[in-house]
Design a protein around this motif. Structure first.
Motif, PDB file in Angstrom:
ATOM      1  N   UNK A 297     -29.890  -3.529  10.416  1.00  0.00           N
ATOM      2  CA  UNK A 297     -28.933  -2.823  11.264  1.00  0.00           C
ATOM      3  C   UNK A 297     -27.891  -3.839  11.726  1.00  0.00           C
ATOM      4  N   UNK A 298     -26.681  -3.707  11.195  1.00  0.00           N
ATOM      5  CA  UNK A 298     -25.635  -4.692  11.453  1.00  0.00           C
ATOM      6  C   UNK A 298     -24.469  -4.081  12.224  1.00  0.00           C
ATOM      7  N   UNK A 299     -23.874  -4.879  13.111  1.00  0.00           N
ATOM      8  CA  UNK A 299     -22.652  -4.525  13.825  1.00  0.00           C
ATOM      9  C   UNK A 299     -21.681  -5.700  13.713  1.00  0.00           C
ATOM     10  N   UNK A 300     -20.411  -5.451  13.991  1.00  0.00           N
ATOM     11  CA  UNK A 300     -19.426  -6.524  13.903  1.00  0.00           C
ATOM     12  C   UNK A 300     -18.212  -6.201  14.757  1.00  0.00           C
ATOM     13  N   UNK A 301     -17.475  -7.233  15.135  1.00  0.00           N
ATOM     14  CA  UNK A 301     -16.259  -7.053  15.918  1.00  0.00           C
ATOM     15  C   UNK A 301     -15.455  -8.336  15.966  1.00  0.00           C
ATOM     16  N   UNK A 302     -14.336  -8.283  16.695  1.00  0.00           N
ATOM     17  CA  UNK A 302     -13.466  -9.439  16.910  1.00  0.00           C
ATOM     18  C   UNK A 302     -13.204  -9.553  18.400  1.00  0.00           C
TER      19      UNK A 302
END
Length: 738
Positions: A297-302
C-alpha cells in the motif's frame, strides 16, 4: 444568488498587499498567461487568462484580437473577457503595471467547443496467465516538463486486468505517457512486469524538484522497467540488474526482488537516478497480512519541508506500520532528507492511522510543510507531530474551511471503531466535532457548496446531513461525495461526479458526452486542476474509446479575480498527489468560497527556474516578549507592522531562519529611529551576543537599512534575536538573510 468579489485596490490596502515574505520563499513554476479562447455562440468568444501569484492586485490587463486591443481601459475586476465577434482569430493578453503595458502572451486560437482534445497512443493489448487484457487511460498529472510555461499531461495507462491489493492474479505492464497540449506524444515509460497494476501500487509524482524550470517524474520501479528512451534502468542500484527476472509468485503478487525509486527527465523520459526504495518490504507479515495486501500500500506527495525547496515523499503502509521517506533531487542525485517509521520508539500511536490518500500543507504556519497522513500528522522534519488515534479511513480533506478560525482544518472519514467522520484542527489534531457511525464510513467530502453561506460545508457516509463549521445542519448532503470543482461564475464550489458537473441545487452544468470517469465506483476524473484560463478549474476526462483526453474549461464570465490556484503552494502540491490511490480533490491554503476576503499577503513564492538568493522575515513573524508590541502607526513599513520596543527591555526573536548555505552572512536590518540619539542593544545569533547600534533616522516614518555580519548554520535551525539592554531600541520592520 452567488456572491462575487470585485477587486478594488485602495491605498489603505496597498501596504498590506505589497507585503513581502513572512518566511522563506517557495520556488515554483514560471507559467505563461494560460490564455484560452472558446466560441460560446456564433457571435461571442470567451477569453480567460491567468493572474500570477507574483503580481500585485493593482495589475490590469489588455486583451488583443489579432493585434487589435478590445478593451477601452485595463481590465482590473476579472481575468476574463467576452468578445462580441463572429470571427475566429487569435488572442493575446498584456499585463498593465503602473500604467505601463507589458509584453504579449503567447497567441492562442479559438476552440470550437469548451474542450481541448489531445489524441492518445493506446498501448497494444495482449494476454497473460490471467487472460487477455486491453488498456484504459487512467490517472493524469500535470507539469511543465520543457520549461515553456505551459503544462504537459502525464498519463498512466492501466491494463484491464489491474487488481486491488486484496485480489490475486497476474497484471499486465503499467505505462506512463507524456503529452503536450498540442497532442505531441513525448515519451512512454514501461514499468515492466515487476510492478503490479492497481490503484495502490504506482503513485507517480510530477514536479520541478531541482528548480531548473522543468518538471521531473518520480515513481517506484523494479528490474524490467524501461525509461522513456526504451532503455532498461541502469543508474545507481539498477546497474547490472537482471531485467529478465520475473518476481511474480503464483498468485500474481510481487513479494521478492529489488524495489527501486527512480527519477526521470520530464522532457525525454530518460532515467536520471535510481535508488533503493525505503523501506524495503522486509518480512511481508510485519505489515499486517502474509499474502501481500498491506505490504504494498503506497502513497506519495510533494512538500516544501524547508519552506523553499520541494521534496518528494514516498510512503509505504497505513493499516498497521506506517513509513514515509522524503527525498531531495539536486539535478544529479536523489538523497534522503528524512525517514519516519511508526515502528520507531515513541511512534507506535501513528500505526494504523493512514488513509488511502494523504494531504500536504503548512498546518502550523511556520512556513514549512507537514504531511497529514490520515488521522495523524508528520512534521516537516520527519518527526511525529500528533496522532488522533482514530484510525484509518478512505477520504481526507485539508483547507481553510472556517474563515473565522485560526489555521487550517481537516475533515476525514474513518473506517475503524465506529468513529464515523471527524472535523479537527489541522495543526494540533484537536477534534472540533465528530459524526459517529456504526461501521465503515467510506466517503466524505468538504467545500463551500451552499450559496450565501460562509465557510465550508462537510458531509459523509456517516449520515445524510450537510454540516457547517459549528456542527450545525446546513441542509441535506448531496448525492455526490467524490470530487468538487470551481466552475460557475460565483465562489461556491460545484459537484464533480462521473462525467458530470452539477451544483448543490441540482442543476447540471456540464455533461462530458463521449467521456468516462475512472477508478471504478470512485468515479473520479483523470485530473481536475487550474490548468488554463482564470483561477477556476479545468477537468480532464478520457473518451470512452480511450482515443483522446479532453480538457474541459468553464466559459461562465466571473467578476472574481484571484491569482492562479497553481501558485498557491498547498493547491499545487495537491495536484501532484491527486493521482495517489483514492483520488481526492485539491484544496487551497486560504478560504475560497462565499464571503471570502482576498488572500493576502500574496503567495510567498519565487518563479523562473532559480532558487531565491535571500529570504526576508517580517517583524510580525517573529516572537515578541518583555513588552515588545507589533504596531502599525508609523507609515512606510513593510508587511503588516513593525516591532516597537518599550523603554524597559524586551526581545524580538526569529526562529527557524534559513542559513542559505551557512557561513558568514551580511544580515540586512530595516528599521526606523525617530529619536534624537542612537539607541543600542544586543544582537544574539545562535547564542552569540554582539552589541548593535541603531542610528537616528530623523523620523519614525523614515525607514533605512543597515548590515551586520553574522554566522549562520547551513539549515533552518538558526535563531536571530534582538534584545534590549534596558533601553528602548529602534523600531524593527524586517530582516533579510542572503
Amino acid at each position: 444568488m452567488k456572491s462575487n468579489i470585485r477587486i478594488v485596490v485602495a491605498l489603505a490596502l496597498g501596504v498590506l498587499l505589497s507585503a513581502t515574505s513572512l518566511r522563506a520563499q517557495a520556488r515554483m513554476e514560471k507559467l505563461d498567461r494560460g490564455v484560452v479562447a472558446v466560441r460560446t455562440s456564433s457571435s461571442q468568444v470567451y477569453v480567460g487568462w491567468r493572474m500570477f501569484g507574483t503580481e500585485d492586485y493593482s495589475v490590469g490587463y489588455n486583451v488583443y484580437r489579432a493585434g487589435t486591443k478590445l478593451n477601452a481601459s485595463p481590465i482590473t475586476a476579472s481575468t476574463n473577457y467576452l468578445d462580441s465577434t463572429s470571427t475566429n482569430s487569435t488572442y493575446t493578453v498584456r499585463a498593465v503595471v503602473g500604467g505601463v503595458e507589458q509584453g504579449d502572451s503567447p497567441a492562442v486560437s479559438v476552440w470550437a467547443q469548451n474542450y481541448l482534445s489531445i489524441p492518445l497512443s493506446i498501448p497494444a493489448g495482449g494476454s497473460n496467465a490471467s487472460g487477455s487484457y486491453t488498456y484504459n487511460a487512467g490517472d493524469c498529472s500535470a507539469g511543465d516538463v520543457d520549461g515553456d510555461g505551459q503544462y504537459e499531461i502525464i498519463l498512466k495507462w492501466d491494463p484491464s486486468d489491474a487488481k486491488d491489493n486484496s485480489q490475486s492474479g497476474y497484471t499486465a505492464d503499467v505505462f506512463l505517457d507524456a503529452y503536450k497540449l498540442n497532442g505531441t506524444h513525448l515519451w512512454r515509460i514501461d514499468l515492466g512486469k515487476n510492478i503490479r497494476a492497481g490503484a495502490h501500487y504506482t503513485q507517480f509524482q510530477v514536479y520541478d524538484l531541482d528548480g531548473d524550470g522543468k518538471a521531473e517524474i518520480v515513481c517506484k520501479t523494479a528490474p524490467g522497467t524501461k525509461d522513456g528512451t526504451g532503455a532498461y534502468l541502469s543508474k545507481g542500484v539498477a546497474a547490472g540488474a537482471d531485467n529478465s527476472a520475473d518476481y511474480r509468485n503464483s498468485s500474481g503478487y510481487i513479494l521478492s526482488g529489488p524495489e527501486w525509486l527512480t527519477i526521470f527527465n520530464g522532457q525525454t523520459g530518460k532515467e536520471m537516478d535510481t535508488v533503493s526504495y525505503n523501506p524495503p518490504r522486509g518480512n511481508v507479515g510485519d505489515w499486517g497480512d502474509t499474502y501481500g495486501n498491506r505490504v504494498d500500500r503506497f502513497l506519495a506527495g510533494v512538500g516544501y519541508f524547508d519552506g523553499k525547496h520541494p521534496s518528494v515523499v514516498m510512503c509505504r503502509g497505513y493499516y498497521t506500520r506506517a513509513t514515509l521517506a522524503a527525498w531531495d533531487w539536486d539535478g544529479s542525485h536523489l538523497t534522503q532528507r528524512w525517514f519516519f517509521d511508526s515502528n520507531n520508539s515513541g511512534y507506535s500511536g501513528y500505526a494504523g492511522q493512514g488513509c488511502h490518500a494523504l494531504s500536504i500543507a503548512d498546518v502550523d504556519g511556520d512556513g514549512f510543510d507537514e504531511v497529514i497522513y490520515g488521522a495523524c500528522c508528520i512534521d516537516h522534519d520527519g518527526k511525529g507531530k500528533y496522532t488522533t488515534g482514530l484510525g484509518h479511513g478512505d477520504a481526507l480533506h485539508v483547507s481553510k474551511m472556517d474563515p473565522n478560525r485560526a489555521g487550517l482544518q481537516v475533515w476525514q472519514a474513518h473506517e475503524d471503531n465506529n468513529n464515523g467522520a471527524t472535523y479537527r484542527d489541522a495543526g494540533t489534531g484537536a477534534i472540533i466535532f465528530q459524526i459517529p457511525h456504526t461501521g465503515d464510513t467510506g466517503r466524505a467530502c468538504a467545500s463551500n457548496i451552499v450559496p450565501s453561506v460562509k465557510g465550508y460545508q462537510m458531509w459523509s457516509a456517516a449520515d445524510g446531513n450537510l454540516y457547517n463549521n459549528a456542527k450545525g445542519i446546513a441542509g441535506s448532503a448531496p448525492s455526490s461525495d467524490n470530487f468538487v470543482i470551481w466552475w460557475e461564475a460565483g465562489l461556491t464550489r460545484d459537484l464533480l461526479n462521473s462525467n458530470k458537473i452539477s451544483n448543490y441545487a441540482g442543476t447540471t452544468l456540464l455533461t462530458a458526452s463521449g467521456c468516462t470517469s475512472i477508478n471504478g465506483t470512485k468515479s473520479t476524473p483523470c485530473l481536475s486542476a487550474d490548468l488554463l484560463g482564470d483561477w477556476r478549474e479545468e477537468v480532464v476526462f478520457a473518451t470512452t474509446d480511450n482515443s483522446a483526453l479532453r480538457i474541459f474549461t468553464t466559459t461562465a464570465v466571473t467578476t472574481t479575480r484571484i491569482f492562479t490556484l497553481m501558485h498557491d503552494r498547498q493547491y499545487r502540491e495537491a495536484i501532484a498527489w491527486q493521482n495517489t490511490a483514492y483520488n481526492q480533490p485539491p484544496h487551497p491554503s486560504f478560504y475560497l468560497g462565499y464571503g471570502m476576503t482576498l488572500p493576502v499577503p500574496l503567495p510567498n513564492i519565487t518563479t523562473g527556474g532559480t532558487t531565491p538568493t535571500s529570504d526576508t522575515y517580517q517583524a510580525e513573524a517573529g516572537t515578541i516578549a518583555g513588552g515588545v508590541t507589533i504596531d502599525s502607526n508609523n507609515a512606510g513599513f513593510h508587511g503588516t507592522g513593525f516591532a516597537n520596543f518599550p523603554t524597559t527591555g524586551g526581545t524580538l526573536t526569529f526562529n527557524g531562519v534559513d542559513g542559505n548555505g551557512g557561513g558568514t552572512k551580511s544580515l540586512t536590518i530595516r528599521f526606523a529611529n525617530g529619536a534624537t540619539a542612537a539607541r543600542t542593544g544586543n544582537l544574539i545569533v545562535n547564542g552569540t551576543t554582539t552589541p548593535i547600534t541603531f542610528a537616528t533616522t530623523g523620523a519614525w516614518t523614515t525607514w533605512v537599512t543597515m548590515n551586520v555580519n553574522i554566522t549562520l548554520n547551513n539549515n533552518t535551525s538558526n535563531t536571530i534575536q534582538f534584545a534590549s539592554t534596558g533601553n528602548d531600541l529602534g523600531n524593527i520592520d524586517e530582516i533579510t538573510v542572503p
